[in-house]
Structure formats: C-alpha cells, structure tokens
Design a protein around this motif. Structure first.
Motif: not given
Length: 292
Positions: A177-178, A181, A183, A188, A262-263, A265, A269
């Motif tokens: 997840h990080h 975020r 990108n 990922t 990244p902004e 998703h 989540e």
C-alpha cells in the motif's frame, strides 16, 4: 462524461444496469436447486444449484467489471468515494458481528453450559440426575461423549505457523500500500504477490491441519460442542482467507494492468481493510480456540 466535467457536489448516477435482476435470478436458482437437492433423489438435481452459482459468478464479473471501468474513467467524485468507504465499513462491521456470534457461542458453552452440566451452580441437580459422573471441563464433547475420544490440535505447531504467516501477510500488504502511494508500481506488485503466496500457504497448512485432526486425532465436526465450534470458527475463517486471497490476486492483476493511482485507489484499500480484518479474527481464534 469524465470527472473533470462533473461538479464536486454532483453525485454520479450510473446507467440502468441488468446486474441486479441477473443476481436475483442466480440467487433464486441457487436456492431452488439446493432445496431440490436436499429433498430429491434425482442425481441431476445438483446441476440446478450449480447453474445458479454460475449465474451469480457471471453477475459478479459483469458488475464488478462495470464499476472498475467507471472508476478508471474517472467518473467517480469524492461523494462516490465516501459512499464506497461507508459501504465497506458496514460490510466489515457485519462480518465482525458474524464472527461475534460464533465466539459468543464458544464463550457461552465454555463459561455457562458445560459447567452447569458438570454440576456447578444451579446445575447440581441436572448433573446428579441426568449426567452423573460428568465433569464440566473444557475441551469436551459433552455428556454423550459424541464421536468418542479425541485429541486437540497442538497450538504451537501448525496454528502458530499460520499465525506467523498471517501476521507477515499483514505487513506485506501494508508495504504494498505504501509503495502504491509512492507510485512505485514494481514494489507494489512484488509485495502483493508475496501476500498472495502467504495466503495460499496458510490455506495449505489449514488443510493439513484438518487432515491431521480427522485422520490422527479423531477430532471431527461431530465431536460434540468442541468439535462443532472449532470447525465452524476455523472453517468460516478459512473461507474468508480464501476470498481475501482471491481478491488480492485480482488487485495484483489490476495493478499490473496499470489500474489505481497514488491519490485514488479505494479498490486496493478496501481489500487491504478486509485482509487486516481477517488477520485480527485469526488472532482471536489462535488465543481463544487453540491456546485457552
């Protein structure tokens, strides 16, 4: 119409969809097939239920596909995102209540029913008249000694390994997840694949544990109150792990195809929330079912 053409206060209203009626037909077919299978000697009856399952799967692929296309086309604004989040929160809450019912049954049996049958408190007369000699200790298969003698699972063998696997998978999906975020799509994908592998290994060991319970320990679903609560809790949890692993695998494929930003998703989540919920439930299982 793209999101740039939508007002921030304008809620996206999707086009008329056929999926709700398709889902209703699938559910009805499944239920009717199951009823006929339980009440008929016709060997072809189960295929009606299987047809219902197939219709439901068709509906899920189609409906989820439409939502994914709408999301990737930026048709959803912040109001829709809030609705998705509220829906997922209530779904996980319903799952919490689902497992709370089974944990409650386990607590009631261990704390009240079994001691009463063993003669504690107001159960003295019940024990002396109906179940003389029965000792209300846990684990138990009841005064009837259902399914005979059995041994319990060693909590510090496969259950401990599975606990470490799920805790590790919670870390890997958080790292993924990080990375999303940040990108960093390659990282990922790597950590998502690691999470899928850990989930699959967990399921493998769960199957091994069940085989050991049935073949070597004589611990079965029919082994009284302990057997029924043990297999109901661990079995339903295993089903949730299976669904979660499938969802993470699908999310991995979507990331490989370039989905999610990244902004924005929430699909990612939502699956991560679900997986963390599964991990927390397992910790409860490990403590209250295996150890205590």
């Amino acid at each position: 119409m793209r999101m740039s053409e939508l007002s921030k206060d304008q809620y996206y209203v999707p086009h008329l969809a056929k999926w709700p009626i398709v889902g209703s037909i699938g559910l009805t077919t499944t239920v009717l097939g199951a009823i006929n299978m339980l009440n008929s000697e016709n060997p072809g009856t189960p295929w009606v239920m299987y047809l219902g399952f197939a219709i439901i799967l068709f509906m899920m692929f189609g409906w989820f596909g439409d939502v994914i296309k709408e999301s990737e086309n930026n048709l959803y604004n912040t109001q829709v995102d809030t609705s998705f989040r509220m829906g997922m929160v209530w779904f996980i809450f319903s799952e919490v209540m689902f497992f709370a019912g089974f944990f409650g049954a386990l607590f009631y049996a261990r704390t009240f029913s079994v001691p009463w049958l063993g003669g504690e408190g107001t159960g003295l007369a019940t024990n002396e008249v109906l179940y003389p000699g029965y000792e209300g200790v846990w684990p138990t298969n009841g005064p009837g000694d259902l399914n005979g003698h059995y041994d319990i699972i060693d909590p510090y063998h496969l259950p401990l390994v599975n606990t470490l696997l799920l805790l590790t998978s919670s870390i890997t999906i958080t790292i993924a997840h990080h990375a999303l975020r940040a990108n960093n799509r390659a990282q990922t994908i790597i950590w998502l694949i690691a999470t899928v592998i850990l989930g699959a290994i967990f399921l493998y060991y769960q199957a091994e544990e069940y085989i050991e319970a049935y073949q070597q320990l004589n611990l079965k679903l029919s082994s009284g109150i302990y057997g029924s609560t043990f297999f109901m809790l661990t079995g339903f949890h295993g089903m949730h792990v299976t669904l979660g692993t499938i969802m993470i695998a699908i999310i991995t494929i979507r990331v490989i195809k370039g989905h999610f930003r990244p902004e924005s998703h929430f699909g990612f989540e939502a699956v991560a929330w679900y997986w963390h919920f599964v991990d927390v439930v397992w910790l409860g299982l490990f403590i209250f079912v295996y150890i205590l």
